[in-house]
Scaffold this motif. Sequence first.
Motif, PDB file in Angstrom:
ATOM      1  N   LEU A   1     -46.036  72.603  33.955  1.00  0.00           N
ATOM      2  CA  LEU A   1     -44.869  71.740  34.109  1.00  0.00           C
ATOM      3  C   LEU A   1     -45.159  70.314  33.669  1.00  0.00           C
ATOM      4  CD1 LEU A   1     -43.544  73.000  37.575  1.00  0.00           C
ATOM      5  CD2 LEU A   1     -42.669  73.567  35.311  1.00  0.00           C
TER       6      LEU A   1
ATOM      7  N   SER B   1     -45.538  70.138  29.849  1.00  0.00           N
ATOM      8  CA  SER B   1     -44.271  70.344  29.131  1.00  0.00           C
ATOM      9  C   SER B   1     -43.232  69.275  29.471  1.00  0.00           C
ATOM     10  CB  SER B   1     -43.703  71.730  29.474  1.00  0.00           C
ATOM     11  OG  SER B   1     -44.628  72.744  29.166  1.00  0.00           O
TER      12      SER B   1
ATOM     13  N   GLY C   1     -42.023  68.430  32.339  1.00  0.00           N
ATOM     14  CA  GLY C   1     -41.054  68.842  33.343  1.00  0.00           C
ATOM     15  C   GLY C   1     -40.796  67.791  34.400  1.00  0.00           C
TER      16      GLY C   1
ATOM     17  N   LEU D   1     -43.154  67.001  41.341  1.00  0.00           N
ATOM     18  CA  LEU D   1     -43.077  68.415  40.996  1.00  0.00           C
ATOM     19  C   LEU D   1     -43.426  69.338  42.164  1.00  0.00           C
ATOM     20  CD1 LEU D   1     -44.552  68.429  37.380  1.00  0.00           C
ATOM     21  CD2 LEU D   1     -42.167  68.687  38.075  1.00  0.00           C
TER      22      LEU D   1
ATOM     23  N   LEU E   1     -35.911  69.567  37.612  1.00  0.00           N
ATOM     24  CA  LEU E   1     -36.769  69.786  36.452  1.00  0.00           C
ATOM     25  C   LEU E   1     -36.100  69.211  35.214  1.00  0.00           C
ATOM     26  CD1 LEU E   1     -38.136  73.460  36.679  1.00  0.00           C
ATOM     27  CD2 LEU E   1     -39.474  71.349  36.789  1.00  0.00           C
ATOM     28  N   ASN E   2     -36.919  68.897  34.248  1.00  0.00           N
ATOM     29  CA  ASN E   2     -36.408  68.389  32.975  1.00  0.00           C
ATOM     30  C   ASN E   2     -36.091  69.577  32.060  1.00  0.00           C
ATOM     31  OD1 ASN E   2     -35.813  66.973  30.656  1.00  0.00           O
ATOM     32  ND2 ASN E   2     -37.964  66.584  30.136  1.00  0.00           N
ATOM     33  N   LEU E   3     -34.878  70.098  32.169  1.00  0.00           N
ATOM     34  CA  LEU E   3     -34.493  71.258  31.356  1.00  0.00           C
ATOM     35  C   LEU E   3     -34.141  70.881  29.921  1.00  0.00           C
ATOM     36  CD1 LEU E   3     -32.410  73.459  33.809  1.00  0.00           C
ATOM     37  CD2 LEU E   3     -34.847  73.481  33.338  1.00  0.00           C
TER      38      LEU E   3
ATOM     39  N   ILE F   1     -39.625  74.286  29.284  1.00  0.00           N
ATOM     40  CA  ILE F   1     -39.199  74.298  30.686  1.00  0.00           C
ATOM     41  C   ILE F   1     -37.880  75.062  30.822  1.00  0.00           C
ATOM     42  CG2 ILE F   1     -38.503  72.876  32.641  1.00  0.00           C
ATOM     43  CD1 ILE F   1     -41.438  72.667  32.085  1.00  0.00           C
TER      44      ILE F   1
ATOM     45  N   TRP G   1     -38.540  78.773  30.485  1.00  0.00           N
ATOM     46  CA  TRP G   1     -39.224  79.259  31.697  1.00  0.00           C
ATOM     47  C   TRP G   1     -38.236  79.403  32.858  1.00  0.00           C
ATOM     48  CZ3 TRP G   1     -40.018  76.436  36.334  1.00  0.00           C
ATOM     49  CH2 TRP G   1     -40.886  77.061  37.265  1.00  0.00           C
ATOM     50  N   PHE G   2     -37.372  78.416  33.035  1.00  0.00           N
ATOM     51  CA  PHE G   2     -36.427  78.445  34.143  1.00  0.00           C
ATOM     52  C   PHE G   2     -35.394  79.558  33.967  1.00  0.00           C
ATOM     53  CE2 PHE G   2     -32.381  76.922  35.999  1.00  0.00           C
ATOM     54  CZ  PHE G   2     -32.751  76.963  37.332  1.00  0.00           C
TER      55      PHE G   2
END
Length: 213
Positions: free
Chosen positions: A13, A16, A18, A51, A150-152, A157, A160-161
């Motif tokens: 995270l 990346s 996140g 996080l 999270l930083n989508l 990220i 993954w989410f």
Amino acid sequence: MDKTEYSRLLSFLIGSSGYLVPRPFNGDVRISKTIHAYLLGKRNIYYFYNLEKSLYGIRATLEVLKNIIMVEGKILFVSDSPLFKICFSHTPNISYIKWKRSYLVKSKDVDLVFLSDIEKENLVEAHRKCLLLVGVGSPTMSKVSYPVNLNLEAPLIAYWFFSLIYMTCIKGNRAKLIKKRRDFSGLLGKGKVKRVFKSSVNLTEEKTINNAI
């Protein structure tokens, strides 16, 4: 999750990006004081997510999502991301929309709403409707039952989410089918198994042979 897996996930995270709080596209959305407890701090124009706290919110979100699917509850995803539409367009009790003004107010009741691409108007509509709300990248924690901080905007990220959400839905559907099978078996009741003794079997065989002779 053991310490090694937890450390690897945090490393992923962090590597990346996140932890970066996405900057709102709309000028009337600002970072609320209610989210400060979920942040590590700020540098220049960027805020940083804590996080470790984010992971608690994600776990809780996945758990409630699975439980609602198991009881055949209704779930609504509100997002501009086409991934939700691709993944859930043919899934019963799960619907997807791009947010439009007044849609949430006029929509049918649902058990859980995933709200991303958050703006002031859709937050207000969700609050008025008193919906059980998952806030994805929400700038406020006000009436957000399950925060996903999270930083989508980071591609890895986001992938993954979305994979987590998709796999959780699959697990929920599997658990629902297993429960239905158990309930159906329970309706049939349990049959009694009769014990057959060897002596009685032998006696029956002897009578059959004598009759044949």
